[in-house]
Design a protein around this motif. Structure first.
Motif, PDB file in Angstrom:
ATOM      1  N   GLU A   1      24.707  13.892  10.519  1.00  0.00           N
ATOM      2  CA  GLU A   1      26.145  13.664  10.381  1.00  0.00           C
ATOM      3  C   GLU A   1      26.782  14.643   9.399  1.00  0.00           C
ATOM      4  N   VAL A   2      26.150  14.833   8.246  1.00  0.00           N
ATOM      5  CA  VAL A   2      26.713  15.778   7.277  1.00  0.00           C
ATOM      6  C   VAL A   2      26.590  17.209   7.804  1.00  0.00           C
ATOM      7  N   ALA A   3      25.490  17.504   8.520  1.00  0.00           N
ATOM      8  CA  ALA A   3      25.342  18.839   9.106  1.00  0.00           C
ATOM      9  C   ALA A   3      26.462  19.118  10.099  1.00  0.00           C
ATOM     10  N   GLU A   4      26.810  18.118  10.907  1.00  0.00           N
ATOM     11  CA  GLU A   4      27.897  18.293  11.874  1.00  0.00           C
ATOM     12  C   GLU A   4      29.226  18.561  11.172  1.00  0.00           C
ATOM     13  N   ARG A   5      29.482  17.863  10.078  1.00  0.00           N
ATOM     14  CA  ARG A   5      30.729  18.108   9.333  1.00  0.00           C
ATOM     15  C   ARG A   5      30.760  19.528   8.786  1.00  0.00           C
ATOM     16  N   ILE A   6      29.615  20.021   8.341  1.00  0.00           N
ATOM     17  CA  ILE A   6      29.563  21.366   7.763  1.00  0.00           C
ATOM     18  C   ILE A   6      29.678  22.431   8.843  1.00  0.00           C
ATOM     19  N   TYR A   7      28.950  22.302   9.957  1.00  0.00           N
ATOM     20  CA  TYR A   7      28.987  23.386  10.947  1.00  0.00           C
ATOM     21  C   TYR A   7      30.317  23.481  11.679  1.00  0.00           C
ATOM     22  N   ARG A   8      31.182  22.498  11.539  1.00  0.00           N
ATOM     23  CA  ARG A   8      32.508  22.572  12.164  1.00  0.00           C
ATOM     24  C   ARG A   8      33.475  23.495  11.414  1.00  0.00           C
TER      25      ARG A   8
END
Length: 164
Positions: A83-90
């Motif tokens: 979830e945090v990775a998805e927020r960052i890669y956006r």
């Protein structure tokens, strides 16, 4: 995945511009069969993109800045780091994001025009995420090799031939 598909995949990974007739000869298949394999690899999202490796130091006046940021995060219950990775890669600045083992959890690669732009990204966007505990930023100074491509100019032997 069969052996021929793996061969085609390795050829394209090495050089995405290799044409179908050449690949067909290399793997001993017909051109239609190679085209079908490539279409299937693309449909299955195994081949995600075709990219050129560019030496930006030769292509433009300003190379920009690349930074690699080590990020320590608190994983979320039930989803771990995803979830945090998805927020960052956006974030549009993020060029690559990896889950890592070791002292830090994520490695983020970002590009910007200036060091100040990178600093603003870290302080205003990345560090403000609740899950982010700490960051360490490393600035890329020079590229020697990227995606298997060596950036150094080939050296020529300028010695004189000596014969008896």
């Amino acid at each position: 995945m069969d052996a021929k598909s793996l061969e085609v995949l390795r050829i394209l990974e090495n050089n995405g511009r290799t044409d179908i007739p050449t690949i067909a000869k290399m793997v001993n298949l017909g051109e239609d069969a190679v085209s079908a394999i490539i279409r299937q690899l693309e449909t299955d999202n195994i081949i995600l993109n075709y990219q050129a490796v560019v030496d930006w130091s030769k292509a433009r006046e300003s190379e920009g800045v690349t930074a690699m940021i080590d990020v320590k995060v608190t994983p979320q219950r039930g989803v771990g780091f995803d979830e945090v990775a998805e927020r960052i890669y956006r974030f549009p600045e993020v060029q690559a994001l990896y889950l890592m083992s070791g002292a830090y959890d994520l490695a983020v690669v970002i590009e910007g025009e200036t060091m100040s732009e990178i600093a603003a990204f870290v302080s205003e966007k990345l560090s403000t995420l609740d899950e982010v505990l700490s960051t360490t930023t490393h600035f890329q100074l020079k590229t020697y090799k990227h995606d298997g491509v060596v950036f150094a100019e080939p050296k020529t032997d300028s010695r004189n031939v000596v014969s008896p």
